[in-house]
Design a protein around this motif. Structure first.
Motif, PDB file in Angstrom:
ATOM      1  N   ASN A 183       0.739  -1.169  -0.019  1.00 20.91           N
ATOM      2  CA  ASN A 183      -0.001   0.061   0.044  1.00 20.91           C
ATOM      3  C   ASN A 183       0.697   1.092  -0.001  1.00 20.91           C
ATOM      4  OD1 ASN A 183      -3.008  -0.780  -0.044  1.00 20.91           O
ATOM      5  ND2 ASN A 183      -2.551  -1.697   1.620  1.00 20.91           N
ATOM      6  N   ASP A 184       0.107   2.386  -0.014  1.00 18.77           N
ATOM      7  CA  ASP A 184       0.840   3.665  -0.301  1.00 18.77           C
ATOM      8  C   ASP A 184       1.855   4.052   0.669  1.00 18.77           C
ATOM      9  OD1 ASP A 184      -1.105   3.878  -2.293  1.00 18.77           O
ATOM     10  OD2 ASP A 184      -2.264   5.457  -1.269  1.00 18.77           O
ATOM     11  N   ASP A 185       2.904   4.741   0.342  1.00 14.94           N
ATOM     12  CA  ASP A 185       3.896   5.284   1.186  1.00 14.94           C
ATOM     13  C   ASP A 185       5.048   4.545   1.826  1.00 14.94           C
ATOM     14  OD1 ASP A 185       3.296   7.997   0.285  1.00 14.94           O
ATOM     15  OD2 ASP A 185       1.424   7.592   1.394  1.00 14.94           O
ATOM     16  N   THR A 186       5.021   2.981   1.265  1.00 13.43           N
ATOM     17  CA  THR A 186       5.756   2.106   2.143  1.00 13.43           C
ATOM     18  C   THR A 186       7.096   2.184   1.335  1.00 13.43           C
ATOM     19  OG1 THR A 186       4.000   0.616   2.651  1.00 13.43           O
ATOM     20  CG2 THR A 186       6.115  -0.216   2.155  1.00 13.43           C
ATOM     21  N   LYS A 187       8.152   2.094   2.123  1.00 14.47           N
ATOM     22  CA  LYS A 187       9.483   2.461   1.872  1.00 14.47           C
ATOM     23  C   LYS A 187      10.272   0.804   2.225  1.00 14.47           C
ATOM     24  CE  LYS A 187      11.417   6.274   2.532  1.00 14.47           C
ATOM     25  NZ  LYS A 187      12.205   7.339   3.282  1.00 14.47           N
ATOM     26  N   ILE A 188      10.840   0.412   1.198  1.00 15.22           N
ATOM     27  CA  ILE A 188      11.523  -0.804   1.293  1.00 15.22           C
ATOM     28  C   ILE A 188      12.892  -0.560   0.880  1.00 15.22           C
ATOM     29  CG2 ILE A 188      11.772  -3.306   0.631  1.00 15.22           C
ATOM     30  CD1 ILE A 188       8.727  -3.270   0.214  1.00 15.22           C
ATOM     31  N   ILE A 189      13.849  -0.547   1.600  1.00 20.70           N
ATOM     32  CA  ILE A 189      15.321  -0.285   1.487  1.00 20.70           C
ATOM     33  C   ILE A 189      16.084  -1.760   1.697  1.00 20.70           C
ATOM     34  CG2 ILE A 189      17.395   1.118   1.828  1.00 20.70           C
ATOM     35  CD1 ILE A 189      14.831   2.639   1.011  1.00 20.70           C
TER      36      ILE A 189
END
Length: 286
Positions: free
Chosen positions: A52-58
């Protein structure tokens, strides 16, 4: 090949990310590989996942995600060493998953919003003698439920089907099929959220749900000697209590809670209907 993934135009996805089929990626999602050894890192998603929106995966290590997982808004996922996530997991908004020391999450894990799962700790300067520094693998076994606003420390293993009430802080290994609460989380012997259900009872529950599905979606349902057979114009899906059935279409094996995946439209519609808290299955690896 037909593009089956739905990716919002504002999402930024590293070109080395490997996506399966029928994944949905929302607005402003970032999936990036960082660090000096980008070519050594791998990010692999299975099928039917929702980010979903605005998830950050680094990622600077490895990230592998199975099928039918849901990642809600504003999550932060950091895979420095590795993160492995199985199938059918659900993560609430603003949850943090830290893979600095390695994070292994099984199947059917549910993590309520604002929870944090850690695999490292670091504070004062080591050159000044600070010993508060470590990277340790954390293991979340199958069907664990962290109700919400829970914190799990590094180097901990949570027992399968264990439950953690809201705002629990988990600092030690836990037992399977138990309930915990508090800061630090302690065992509550009087609470158990599972009961024994026979295979016959499971079949009857499944039959009642699939009858509702067949009426809602106008799909033919037949009760045969092999099990519950659903048909539309193009596909068949069978739910069976037997282990030796092997049809060409989708087959769900109730006793083992596994299924032969075809990703047909009917299979995905039925699975979406059951997925919430009715029944979830694990795809059989080819």
């Amino acid at each position: 090949m037909k593009q089956t993934n739905i990716i919002d135009k504002t999402a930024k996805i590293h070109p080395n990310v490997k996506l399966g089929k029928y994944n949905s990626i929302g607005k402003n999602v970032i999936i990036d590989i960082v660090g000096p050894n980008k070519s050594d890192s791998t990010i692999v998603f299975g099928d039917n996942n929702i980010i979903n929106d605005d998830t950050k995966i680094i990622v600077s290590g490895d990230l592998k995600i199975g099928d039918w997982n849901v990642f809600h808004n504003n999550m932060l996922i950091m895979a420095e060493k590795f993160i492995l996530i199985g199938h059918n997991c659900w993560f609430g908004q603003n949850t943090i998953l830290d893979g600095t020391g390695g994070l292994n999450i099984g199947n059917g894990v549910r993590v309520g919003m604002y929870s944090q799962i850690w695999t490292h700790v670091g504070s004062g300067e080591r050159i000044e003698g600070c010993t508060l520094y470590s990277k340790r693998e954390t293991v979340i076994n199958d069907d664990v439920w962290l109700v919400g606003s829970c914190i799990v420390g590094s180097g901990i293993e949570l027992g399968s089907r264990s439950t953690y009430l809201i705002s629990s802080v988990v600092t030690k290994n836990t037992l399977p099929n138990k309930t915990y609460s508090g800061t630090p989380a302690k065992l509550i012997e009087s609470l158990n959220f599972y009961k024994q259900i026979s295979l016959e009872e499971k079949f009857e529950m499944l039959k009642s749900w699939l009858l509702k599905f067949s009426k809602l979606y106008k799909v033919n349902l037949q009760i045969t000697s092999e099990g519950l057979l659903l048909k539309d114009e193009n596909n068949e899906v069978l739910f069976t209590t037997k282990s030796d059935i092997n049809l060409t279409g989708s087959v769900f094996y109730l006793e083992s809670k596994t299924y032969k995946k075809t990703n047909s439209s009917l299979e995905r519609e039925i699975y979406s209907f059951l997925y919430g808290n009715k029944a979830r299955f694990i795809p059989i690896e080819n």
